[in-house]
Design a protein around this motif. Structure first.
Motif, short mmCIF file in Angstrom:
data_model
loop_
_atom_site.label_atom_id
_atom_site.label_comp_id
_atom_site.label_asym_id
_atom_site.label_seq_id
_atom_site.Cartn_x
_atom_site.Cartn_y
_atom_site.Cartn_z
N ASP A 23 -23.70 18.40 1.95
CA ASP A 23 -24.67 18.41 3.04
C ASP A 23 -24.73 19.81 3.65
O ASP A 23 -23.91 20.17 4.50
CB ASP A 23 -24.27 17.37 4.11
CG ASP A 23 -25.30 17.31 5.23
OD1 ASP A 23 -26.23 18.15 5.24
OD2 ASP A 23 -25.18 16.44 6.11
N LEU A 24 -25.72 20.57 3.16
CA LEU A 24 -25.85 21.98 3.57
C LEU A 24 -25.97 22.12 5.09
O LEU A 24 -25.37 23.00 5.70
CB LEU A 24 -27.12 22.53 2.89
CG LEU A 24 -27.27 24.03 2.74
CD1 LEU A 24 -26.21 24.56 1.81
CD2 LEU A 24 -28.65 24.37 2.21
N THR A 25 -26.74 21.22 5.70
CA THR A 25 -27.07 21.37 7.11
C THR A 25 -25.87 21.23 8.03
O THR A 25 -25.82 21.83 9.10
CB THR A 25 -28.17 20.35 7.49
OG1 THR A 25 -29.21 20.48 6.53
CG2 THR A 25 -28.72 20.60 8.87
N THR A 26 -24.88 20.44 7.62
CA THR A 26 -23.70 20.30 8.49
C THR A 26 -22.50 21.08 7.94
O THR A 26 -21.79 21.73 8.71
CB THR A 26 -23.28 18.81 8.63
OG1 THR A 26 -23.06 18.29 7.32
CG2 THR A 26 -24.35 18.01 9.34
N GLU A 27 -22.31 21.04 6.62
CA GLU A 27 -21.10 21.69 6.07
C GLU A 27 -21.17 23.21 6.12
O GLU A 27 -20.17 23.87 6.38
CB GLU A 27 -20.88 21.25 4.61
CG GLU A 27 -20.38 19.82 4.48
CD GLU A 27 -20.30 19.42 3.01
OE1 GLU A 27 -19.64 20.11 2.23
OE2 GLU A 27 -20.93 18.41 2.65
N LEU A 28 -22.35 23.76 5.87
CA LEU A 28 -22.45 25.23 5.85
C LEU A 28 -22.16 25.83 7.23
O LEU A 28 -21.31 26.73 7.35
CB LEU A 28 -23.81 25.67 5.31
CG LEU A 28 -23.98 27.18 5.15
CD1 LEU A 28 -22.94 27.76 4.20
CD2 LEU A 28 -25.37 27.54 4.67
N PRO A 29 -22.80 25.34 8.31
CA PRO A 29 -22.46 25.91 9.63
C PRO A 29 -20.99 25.73 9.99
O PRO A 29 -20.39 26.63 10.59
CB PRO A 29 -23.34 25.14 10.60
CG PRO A 29 -24.36 24.45 9.79
CD PRO A 29 -23.88 24.36 8.38
N ALA A 30 -20.41 24.61 9.60
CA ALA A 30 -19.00 24.38 9.93
C ALA A 30 -18.13 25.45 9.26
O ALA A 30 -17.24 26.04 9.89
CB ALA A 30 -18.57 22.97 9.47
N LEU A 31 -18.43 25.71 7.98
CA LEU A 31 -17.67 26.75 7.26
C LEU A 31 -17.88 28.13 7.86
O LEU A 31 -16.94 28.90 8.08
CB LEU A 31 -18.16 26.80 5.81
CG LEU A 31 -17.39 26.06 4.74
CD1 LEU A 31 -18.16 26.12 3.43
CD2 LEU A 31 -16.00 26.70 4.57
#
Ligand code: NDP
Length: 332
Positions: free
Chosen positions: A200-208
């Motif tokens: 899930d790009l929208t949640t996982e990318l910002p978290a990383l």
């Protein structure tokens, strides 16, 4: 002197896929006042050419594609700005550059310094100048900034990463393959994320990104657009800036301005190169800085692929299919 009366050119016959591109023989144009006739050594392939071919940006069809390139002046009109036959020039905004010969306005021509190969010169006017204005003017990157750059192994991505690192930033990039990750690291990226590994790009990318950047980035440079826009906005630190400068995955749909409030008083801008090289002085100063950085070895220009002009359709297919890295050139 130019003795040829016709020249090869790649024409978009109608809006559509790469199959609408046709090789045609066209008359060699005559330079008018303030114009140069240039024999093209290499024409740059850019995403904007695919938008024009596909109809995302409307043009009149049939039309010779291309805007960027480098070559040698073969004839000039009057008031040619001091350029003469034999001069080596590059340009970002000469329509009909996918051709053996093209008209370049003298006021937009960039003199190519000795020691710079014409293929390297053809790789800089559009992607290089874009990387330059993004890093120095849209958001002037300062030492210690945390910066996110999508498509880190792309034409703009590799150059922007090097410029950001040179200005003292910590750079996080995204890429879609391990080979691209290696190239991005080679350009100096400190952290490289393969976004194809995220579910899930929208949640996982910002978290990383927030974790790597200690709370979020000062600036996110987003050329991917539709697929990454939400993740970019969510990756910003308080009062960060989202620079949306392209739509390789598609255009971003209409946007509710209230979201900038929720994102921590974020700034959003959608810049375009023309507004950052509008005067000859600005055009030349950006070009001179880039050429100087190439000559001193500070900036490495990767020519990822060259295609004969006749294979322009294959070049478009490769660019749109995410199979290219760095600069793609057509050789007449
Ligand atoms: P790139 O070399 O960056 O190629 C595009 C890259 O985008 C691909 O290699 C791919 O990298 C990534 N991408 C992500 N999703 C997609 C998708 N669905 N389809 C295709 N590619 C995708 O191209 P350029 O350097 O020439 O241009 C980059 C962007 O910058 C373009 O959108 C272009 O329009 C824009 N641009 C804007 C300018 C401006 O002034 N506003 C000026 C110049 C360029 P990966 O596989 O790693 O995801």
């Amino acid at each position: 002197m130019n003795d040829q009366t016709t020249t090869h050119a790649i024409v978009a016959t109608r809006a559509g896929g790469p199959e609408v591109l046709e090789l045609r023989e066209i008359p060699v144009p005559s330079p008018g006042d303030g114009e140069l006739l240039v024999e093209v050594a290499a024409a740059g392939v850019n995403f904007i050419d695919t938008y024009r071919r596909s109809g995302v940006y409307r043009i009149d069809y049939p039309s010779v594609l291309g805007t960027e390139g480098a070559g040698v002046v073969v004839a000039t009109g009057s008031d040619a700005g001091g350029f003469t036959a034999g001069d080596r020039v590059a340009w970002s905004d000469a329509p009909r550059s996918y051709a053996g010969h093209v008209i370049v306005r003298a006021e937009r021509a960039l003199p190519v310094p000795p020691g710079i190969d014409l293929q390297v010169a053809a790789a800089l006017p559009l992607q290089g100048m874009t990387a330059h204005y993004l890093a120095t003017s849209t958001y002037p990157i300062a030492a210690g900034d945390q910066v996110l750059i999508h498509a880190g192994a792309g034409g703009v991505g590799l150059l922007l990463t090097q410029l950001a690192v040179a200005r003292g930033a910590t750079v996080i990039t995204t890429v879609s393959t391990e080979a691209k990750a290696d190239l991005s690291r080679g350009a100096g990226a400190h952290h490289v994320i393969n976004y194809r590994e995220l579910t899930d790009l929208t949640t996982e990318l910002p978290a990383l990104v927030r974790e790597l950047a200690g709370g979020g980035v000062h600036v996110a440079y987003d050329s991917v657009g539709k697929d990454t826009f939400d993740a970019s906005l969510a990756s910003l630190r308080r009062r960060g800036m989202l620079v949306l400068f392209g739509g390789s995955s598609g255009q971003v749909p209409p946007f509710d301005i209230q979201r900038l409030n929720a994102a921590g008083s974020a700034f959003l801008t959608r810049p375009t190169l023309g507004d950052y090289v509008a005067t000859r002085a600005e055009l030349l100063s950006r070009a001179e800085e880039l050429f100087a950085a190439v000559r001193t070895g500070q900036l490495n220009v990767r020519i990822g692929a060259t295609f004969p002009l006749t294979e322009a359709a294959a070049a478009h297919t490769a660019l749109e299919g995410r199979r290219t890295t760095g600069k793609v050139l057509l050789l007449p």
